[in-house]
Design an enzyme around this catalytic site. Structure first.
Site, PDB file in Angstrom:
ATOM      1  N   LYS A  27       0.830  -1.201   0.000  1.00 34.17           N
ATOM      2  CA  LYS A  27       0.000   0.000   0.000  1.00 34.17           C
ATOM      3  C   LYS A  27       0.873   1.263   0.000  1.00 34.17           C
ATOM      4  O   LYS A  27       0.691   2.147  -0.831  1.00 34.17           O
ATOM      5  CB  LYS A  27      -0.908  -0.017   1.232  1.00 34.17           C
ATOM      6  CG  LYS A  27      -1.853   1.159   1.267  1.00 34.17           C
ATOM      7  CD  LYS A  27      -2.812   1.061   2.440  1.00 34.17           C
ATOM      8  CE  LYS A  27      -3.825  -0.038   2.217  1.00 34.17           C
ATOM      9  NZ  LYS A  27      -4.040  -0.861   3.392  1.00 34.17           N
ATOM     10  N   ARG A 100      -3.671   2.489   8.527  1.00 35.71           N
ATOM     11  CA  ARG A 100      -3.928   1.189   7.877  1.00 35.71           C
ATOM     12  C   ARG A 100      -2.674   0.352   7.810  1.00 35.71           C
ATOM     13  O   ARG A 100      -1.563   0.878   7.793  1.00 35.71           O
ATOM     14  CB  ARG A 100      -4.393   1.388   6.430  1.00 35.71           C
ATOM     15  CG  ARG A 100      -5.684   2.123   6.289  1.00 35.71           C
ATOM     16  CD  ARG A 100      -5.924   2.352   4.795  1.00 35.71           C
ATOM     17  NE  ARG A 100      -6.850   3.422   4.571  1.00 35.71           N
ATOM     18  CZ  ARG A 100      -8.074   3.253   4.098  1.00 35.71           C
ATOM     19  NH1 ARG A 100      -8.508   2.054   3.783  1.00 35.71           N
ATOM     20  NH2 ARG A 100      -8.856   4.290   3.911  1.00 35.71           N
ATOM     21  N   GLY A 109      -7.955  -7.607   3.977  1.00 36.16           N
ATOM     22  CA  GLY A 109      -8.856  -7.723   5.128  1.00 36.16           C
ATOM     23  C   GLY A 109      -8.311  -8.490   6.324  1.00 36.16           C
ATOM     24  O   GLY A 109      -9.021  -8.702   7.301  1.00 36.16           O
ATOM     25  N   MET A 111      -5.736  -7.698   8.355  1.00 33.51           N
ATOM     26  CA  MET A 111      -5.220  -6.899   9.482  1.00 33.51           C
ATOM     27  C   MET A 111      -6.177  -5.724   9.772  1.00 33.51           C
ATOM     28  O   MET A 111      -7.195  -5.583   9.122  1.00 33.51           O
ATOM     29  CB  MET A 111      -3.811  -6.424   9.163  1.00 33.51           C
ATOM     30  CG  MET A 111      -2.808  -7.554   9.240  1.00 33.51           C
ATOM     31  SD  MET A 111      -1.188  -7.014   8.767  1.00 33.51           S
ATOM     32  CE  MET A 111      -1.284  -7.007   7.007  1.00 33.51           C
ATOM     33  N   ARG A 356      -3.698  -1.843  -6.099  1.00 31.15           N
ATOM     34  CA  ARG A 356      -2.834  -3.031  -5.974  1.00 31.15           C
ATOM     35  C   ARG A 356      -3.181  -3.993  -7.098  1.00 31.15           C
ATOM     36  O   ARG A 356      -4.272  -3.897  -7.692  1.00 31.15           O
ATOM     37  CB  ARG A 356      -3.023  -3.700  -4.617  1.00 31.15           C
ATOM     38  CG  ARG A 356      -4.427  -4.201  -4.386  1.00 31.15           C
ATOM     39  CD  ARG A 356      -4.598  -4.776  -2.992  1.00 31.15           C
ATOM     40  NE  ARG A 356      -6.006  -5.000  -2.725  1.00 31.15           N
ATOM     41  CZ  ARG A 356      -6.554  -5.058  -1.524  1.00 31.15           C
ATOM     42  NH1 ARG A 356      -5.811  -4.901  -0.458  1.00 31.15           N
ATOM     43  NH2 ARG A 356      -7.832  -5.291  -1.367  1.00 31.15           N
ATOM     44  N   HIS A 473       0.774 -45.435  -1.455  1.00 26.72           N
ATOM     45  CA  HIS A 473       0.213 -46.109  -2.616  1.00 26.72           C
ATOM     46  C   HIS A 473      -1.007 -45.354  -3.142  1.00 26.72           C
ATOM     47  O   HIS A 473      -1.124 -45.065  -4.338  1.00 26.72           O
ATOM     48  CB  HIS A 473      -0.171 -47.547  -2.229  1.00 26.72           C
ATOM     49  CG  HIS A 473      -0.807 -48.295  -3.337  1.00 26.72           C
ATOM     50  ND1 HIS A 473      -2.174 -48.341  -3.504  1.00 26.72           N
ATOM     51  CD2 HIS A 473      -0.266 -48.973  -4.374  1.00 26.72           C
ATOM     52  CE1 HIS A 473      -2.444 -49.053  -4.585  1.00 26.72           C
ATOM     53  NE2 HIS A 473      -1.299 -49.448  -5.136  1.00 26.72           N
ATOM     54  N   SER A 786      17.722 -41.856 -13.383  1.00 26.71           N
ATOM     55  CA  SER A 786      16.439 -41.223 -13.077  1.00 26.71           C
ATOM     56  C   SER A 786      16.306 -41.224 -11.561  1.00 26.71           C
ATOM     57  O   SER A 786      16.405 -42.273 -10.919  1.00 26.71           O
ATOM     58  CB  SER A 786      15.308 -42.014 -13.727  1.00 26.71           C
ATOM     59  OG  SER A 786      14.087 -41.459 -13.335  1.00 26.71           O
ATOM     60  N   CYS A 853      11.786 -39.057 -11.470  1.00 22.19           N
ATOM     61  CA  CYS A 853      10.471 -39.686 -11.648  1.00 22.19           C
ATOM     62  C   CYS A 853       9.746 -39.867 -10.324  1.00 22.19           C
ATOM     63  O   CYS A 853       8.667 -40.441 -10.289  1.00 22.19           O
ATOM     64  CB  CYS A 853      10.595 -40.997 -12.400  1.00 22.19           C
ATOM     65  SG  CYS A 853      11.573 -42.218 -11.513  1.00 22.19           S
ATOM     66  N   TYR A 873      15.049 -33.649 -17.685  1.00 24.33           N
ATOM     67  CA  TYR A 873      13.590 -33.703 -17.672  1.00 24.33           C
ATOM     68  C   TYR A 873      13.055 -33.984 -16.272  1.00 24.33           C
ATOM     69  O   TYR A 873      13.786 -34.457 -15.396  1.00 24.33           O
ATOM     70  CB  TYR A 873      13.071 -34.761 -18.654  1.00 24.33           C
ATOM     71  CG  TYR A 873      13.374 -36.183 -18.242  1.00 24.33           C
ATOM     72  CD1 TYR A 873      12.517 -36.874 -17.373  1.00 24.33           C
ATOM     73  CD2 TYR A 873      14.504 -36.847 -18.711  1.00 24.33           C
ATOM     74  CE1 TYR A 873      12.795 -38.174 -16.977  1.00 24.33           C
ATOM     75  CE2 TYR A 873      14.782 -38.140 -18.330  1.00 24.33           C
ATOM     76  CZ  TYR A 873      13.920 -38.804 -17.456  1.00 24.33           C
ATOM     77  OH  TYR A 873      14.198 -40.079 -17.054  1.00 24.33           O
TER      78      TYR A 873
HETATM   79  C1  PEP Z   1      10.682 -43.509  -6.425  1.00 26.12           C
HETATM   80  O1  PEP Z   1      11.089 -44.225  -5.529  1.00 26.12           O
HETATM   81  O2  PEP Z   1      10.789 -42.280  -6.430  1.00 26.12           O
HETATM   82  C2  PEP Z   1       9.956 -44.097  -7.578  1.00 26.12           C
HETATM   83  C3  PEP Z   1       9.592 -43.353  -8.598  1.00 26.12           C
HETATM   84  O3  PEP Z   1       9.625 -45.403  -7.492  1.00 26.12           O
HETATM   85  P1  PEP Z   1       8.387 -45.997  -6.658  1.00 26.12           P
HETATM   86  O4  PEP Z   1       7.568 -44.837  -6.187  1.00 26.12           O
HETATM   87  O5  PEP Z   1       7.648 -46.893  -7.558  1.00 26.12           O
HETATM   88  O6  PEP Z   1       9.094 -46.714  -5.540  1.00 26.12           O
END
Ligand code: PEP
Ligand code: MG
Length: 898
Positions: A27, A100, A109, A111, A356, A473, A786, A853, A873
């Site tokens: 502000k 303010r 809003g 404070m 703002r 899972h 990976s 991954c 990636y």
């Molecule tokens: C991991 O462990 O990050 C992975 C991708 O394998 P998973 O989750 O199947 O153990």
């Protein structure tokens, strides 16, 4: 020279500007900016956020310089208003101020604010003389007492509201506007006695004392519960503090040529380019939000069902409205973003009180960013930074209808986004029967899920578990399927035998409706309406720019051709993880898989494997076909074998019959597979060392599928074969040797060759520490890495990914550390990743492919980190692909790779 803590803004002196948000708050910085732009802004001064930090570090006291700096800024303010002759505390011509809050990041809003400060029994007479309007003066005075008592003296406003209601009832009046000056005057008296009753002290009459009281209250409101919660939800750090802005009052409540209102320079819910807002005649700021009177539309574009019969500002005060239009355009082109402005019109003259960047929905954020590029207000890189990955997430999933009522029961982990309602079921078979036979919508509620629940998860609208974390899972599978999931909701108790669920003192039977909101983790009773996003128009254009900017590739974790198809639709550039075991749970396959596991000899195992081979080959063929030449990483079998076995005696007996072996023999074999700690047991590459025939079969299926694709469709594919849970290069060398043997056999049999590579996951600290040996061609010879950060996090912290949700919440609350399965722990897990990247590239050169991954691969902060350490990636569940694309683009705008 003493440190500067207070900054004036006004015609004579303007000491800050828009770039100083962290010092002056949003502000304060923008007010200074508006003054510099020549906009009509009442003068004032801002006490910096550094005072807030000092205040909390020094037992709520102020730096010694503050008093004199505030006093000299009041003098400045009076100088700025010299032509009016107003002075702070002056009996004849009093200057009143507003006090303010203003944090560096807007917290609308959250404070406290005090208006009309400086009024007392004497100055109110001066105000009457100056305004020639005693009703206005007493109305302002009673507002001040109410607000100040609430904010500074902690007297609940309900006492004052009740007194006001009684007064109106005694007089037989309905509206506040019908009260005369005498009525307000007598109310002021009553209000003051309420203060004495409630606090034991008289209301402060000295304007200077009032000012310091208000400054302290605004700084204190930085830590009120509302502000704390807002910061938590929006990840705003506590240490940034708030500034306090003191500004000369202008009055929207001095008569019918006065008004106050708020406006947006574009529609904050759709992003449409239209000037849009509300106002009230003869009112002060808080009346617009209080909802006592229906605010009027500023123009016809702002009509809605409630206000379309009311006169617009354009009609009521046309000159001020035209000026407002010119100013909003000026502000939007200055800030190059949609603005949310507050204005007041005093006796026909327009004043700007605040501007703002306006809060907006996800859809509006995308549309505004795209439109502003077309209007050449911003460039494409800036547009990419204007939409947060969280907004995109919201944009891609159904949300709860914001207008719907919700009966919130509990909160769990926001494991997989989307809002869904369904009838509660407690096991996967019931889920399947209810959906398939009764055509019901169901929510599968489990203590935790296991791979055996997959069919129930598949048909359910959403999944709720009592245990399990962000990489449990349920969370992993639900995300992969694009199903809403709330995991680890410790507040629910499932009484399986009675088929009911208890939350607090409420009970829910199987068949009762339940709603889940997977982005917030909310569990809500009953059915709540949802709204589906409209992914058309600007979204595709926006995503094209995102892709132009980013360096990181984005792949997907996909286990089936159907997943692969969805992921391509969301822009995946390959598969970073295909978990082959998920294909094993299909009812037509699980028998053969179980036979393979429970076989006593290699010959028997090979017989069972021969049944599985064509099924796997078909899956891989279809996945390759779906990915049309994009890279596909297939991971060989990973989980401990007993995960695939039947648990009930009935199922074990049926399997024994099918396999033609005695029940006792099968039962004993099943018992030998039992492990105390399966996550650290006989799983991953350890299976490939014990039973090479399993991995041989899988490699054959992969390469045969690739050869078939080449022969039948002349389509190229380069499978990346990935070995899980490697700790030592010799494991990889052993497995690689027989895999290559099998691959050469396939080439010979098919009389065709396809390119392939063999690499590994980095999932154990030892793998990261010895990554050079694992990559070296004469040792492990891993051609790519990976990072499996689910297991790497689990093993680096020694924290079970399935059991830690029950206490990690407490860890976060006590600020020990946040859940490391959500976002990469840069200090520990991240250091291991950096080391592995350096070591891997050190021996194989910079072209060695590296990706992630684990589940964090779709989480924006982790994506930034992966960009910084030079991965090629990230790979994430199909529905998170657009979010990862955006996060990757924002990472390249923000930092260059190391
Ligand atoms: C991991 O462990 O990050 C992975 C991708 O394998 P998973 O989750 O199947 O153990
Ligand atoms: Mg793993």
């Amino acid at each position: 020279m003493s440190k500067k803590f207070v900054f004036s803004f006004g015609k004579n002196q303007c000491e800050g500007d828009g770039s100083q948000k962290y010092l002056l708050g949003g502000k304060g910085a923008n007010l200074a900016d508006m003054v510099k732009l020549g906009l009509p802004v009442p003068p004032g001064f801002t006490i910096s956020t550094e005072v807030c930090t000092y205040f909390y570090q020094n037992g709520k006291s102020y730096p010694s310089e503050l008093k004199s700096q505030v006093e000299s800024c009041i003098k400045n303010l009076e100088k700025d208003l010299a032509d009016t002759g107003m002075k702070f505390g002056d009996r004849k011509n009093p200057l009143l101020v507003s006090v303010r809050s203003g944090a560096p990041v807007s917290m609308p809003g959250m404070m406290d604010t005090v208006l009309n400060l400086g009024l007392n029994d004497e100055t109110v007479q001066g105000l009457i003389e100056q305004s020639k309007d005693s009703r206005f003066a007493y109305d302002s005075y009673r507002r001040f007492i109410m607000m100040y008592s609430d904010v500074v003296l902690n007297v609940n406003t309900s006492y004052f509201e009740t007194a006001l209601e009684h007064k109106k009832a005694d007089l037989g009046l309905d509206l506040d506007t019908e009260l005369t000056d005498d009525h307000w005057k007598s109310l002021v008296k009553e209000f003051k006695s309420i203060v004495v009753e409630q606090t034991g002290k008289t209301f402060p009459e000295d304007p200077m004392e009032q000012l310091w009281g208000a400054i302290g209250a605004v700084f204190s409101s930085w830590m009120n519960p509302r502000a704390n919660t807002y910061r938590k939800i929006n990840n705003i750090p506590e240490h940034i503090g708030t500034a306090v802005t003191v500004q000369a009052m202008v009055y929207g409540n001095m008569g019918d040529d006065c008004a106050t209102g708020v406006a947006f320079t574009r529609d904050p819910s759709t992003g449409e380019k239209k000037f849009f807002g509300e106002f009230l005649v003869n009112a002060q700021g808080e009346d617009v939000v209080a909802g006592i009177r229906t605010p009027q539309p500023i123009n016809e574009e702002s009509f809605n069902d409630q206000n379309k019969h009311l006169p617009t500002l354009a009609k009521v005060l046309p000159i001020a409205y035209q000026e407002l239009v010119a100013l909003y355009q000026k502000l939007e082109s200055h800030y190059r973003d949609m603005q949310d402005v507050e204005f007041t019109i005093q006796k026909g003259k327009l004043f700007m009180l605040q501007t703002r960047n306006g809060k907006r929905t996800a859809a509006a954020a995308v549309k505004i960013a795209v439109d502003m590029v077309k209007e050449t207000l911003i460039d494409k890189k800036e547009a990419v930074m204007r939409v947060t990955p969280e907004q995109l997430d919201q944009f891609l999933h159904p949300r709860l209808d914001p207008k719907a009522k919700k009966d919130l029961l509990a909160k769990g982990l926001p494991a997989s986004p989307g809002a869904v309602s369904g009838k509660i079921v407690f096991d996967p078979d019931t889920a399947e029967t209810w959906v398939k036979e009764k055509k019901e919508k169901v929510i599968l509620v489990r203590i935790e899920t296991s791979p055996e629940d997959i069919h129930g998860m598949h048909v359910a609208e959403g999944i709720l578990t009592a245990r399990g974390g962000m990489t449990s899972h349920a969370a992993v599978v639900a995300r992969g399927m694009g199903k809403t999931c709330v995991a680890g909701c410790a507040a629910i108790k499932i009484l399986m035998e009675q088929r009911k669920m208890v939350i607090g003192n409420r009970e829910f039977q199987e068949g009762d409706w339940l709603t889940l909101e997977g982005s917030s983790g909310e569990v809500i009773a009953g059915k709540v309406d949802t709204v589906t996003p409209d992914i058309t128009g600007s979204f595709h254009e926006f995503m094209e720019w995102v892709d132009d900017v980013r360096k990181l590739k984005v792949r997907t974790n996909a286990d089936t051709p159907a997943d692969a198809k969805v992921a391509r639709k969301f822009g995946a550039e390959g598969i970073g993880l295909c978990r082959t075991e998920h294909m094993f749970f299909d009812p037509e396959r699980i028998e053969a898989v179980r036979q393979m596991i429970l076989s006593d000899s290699r010959a028997e195992r090979e017989k069972a494997l021969a049944k599985i081979l064509p099924m796997q080959r078909k899956d891989f063929f279809e996945i390759f076909q779906e990915m049309r030449g994009l890279p596909v990483t297939i991971r060989l079998l990973d989980p401990p074998l007993h995960e695939f076995l039947p648990h009930d005696e009935k199922d074990v007996r049926a399997l024994a019959k099918e396999m033609d072996v005695p029940y006792e023999q099968l039962y004993r074999r099943k018992e030998t597979l039992h492990e105390f700690n399966p996550m650290l047991g006989h799983r991953g590459c350890r299976l490939g060392i014990s039973f090479p025939e399993i991995y041989r079969m899988q490699v054959r299926a992969i390469v045969e599928a690739a050869c078939e694709l080449k022969k039948k469709l002349n389509q190229d594919v380069e499978p990346e074969i990935m070995i899980p849970l490697i700790a030592d290069w010799k494991e990889l060398q052993y497995i690689r040797t027989y895999c290559e043997e099998e691959i050469q056999k396939v080439f010979q049999e098919h009389n065709v060759k396809v390119p392939y590579s063999i690499g590994t996951m980095i999932e154990l600290p030892r793998a990261a520490l010895t990554a050079d040996q694992i990559a070296a061609s004469e040792k492990g010879n891993a051609e790519f890495f990976s990072f499996g950060t689910n297991d790497l996090t689990q093993t680096t912290f020694g924290l079970s990914r399935d059991d830690s949700a029950s206490f990690l919440g407490t860890y976060s609350e006590k600020k020990i550390f946040p859940d490391p399965f959500v976002s990469i722990d840069e200090d520990g897990v991240g250091e291991l990743m950096k080391l592995a990247v350096q070591k891997g590239k050190g021996v194989r050169g910079s072209s060695m492919k590296m990706g992630i991954c684990g589940e964090q691969g779709g989480e924006p902060r982790s994506v930034h980190f992966c960009h910084k350490i030079g991965l090629d990636y990230v790979s994430c569940s199909p529905y998170r692909v657009p979010i990862a694309r955006l996060a990757a683009a924002q990472a390249s705008v923000k930092n260059k790779a190391l």
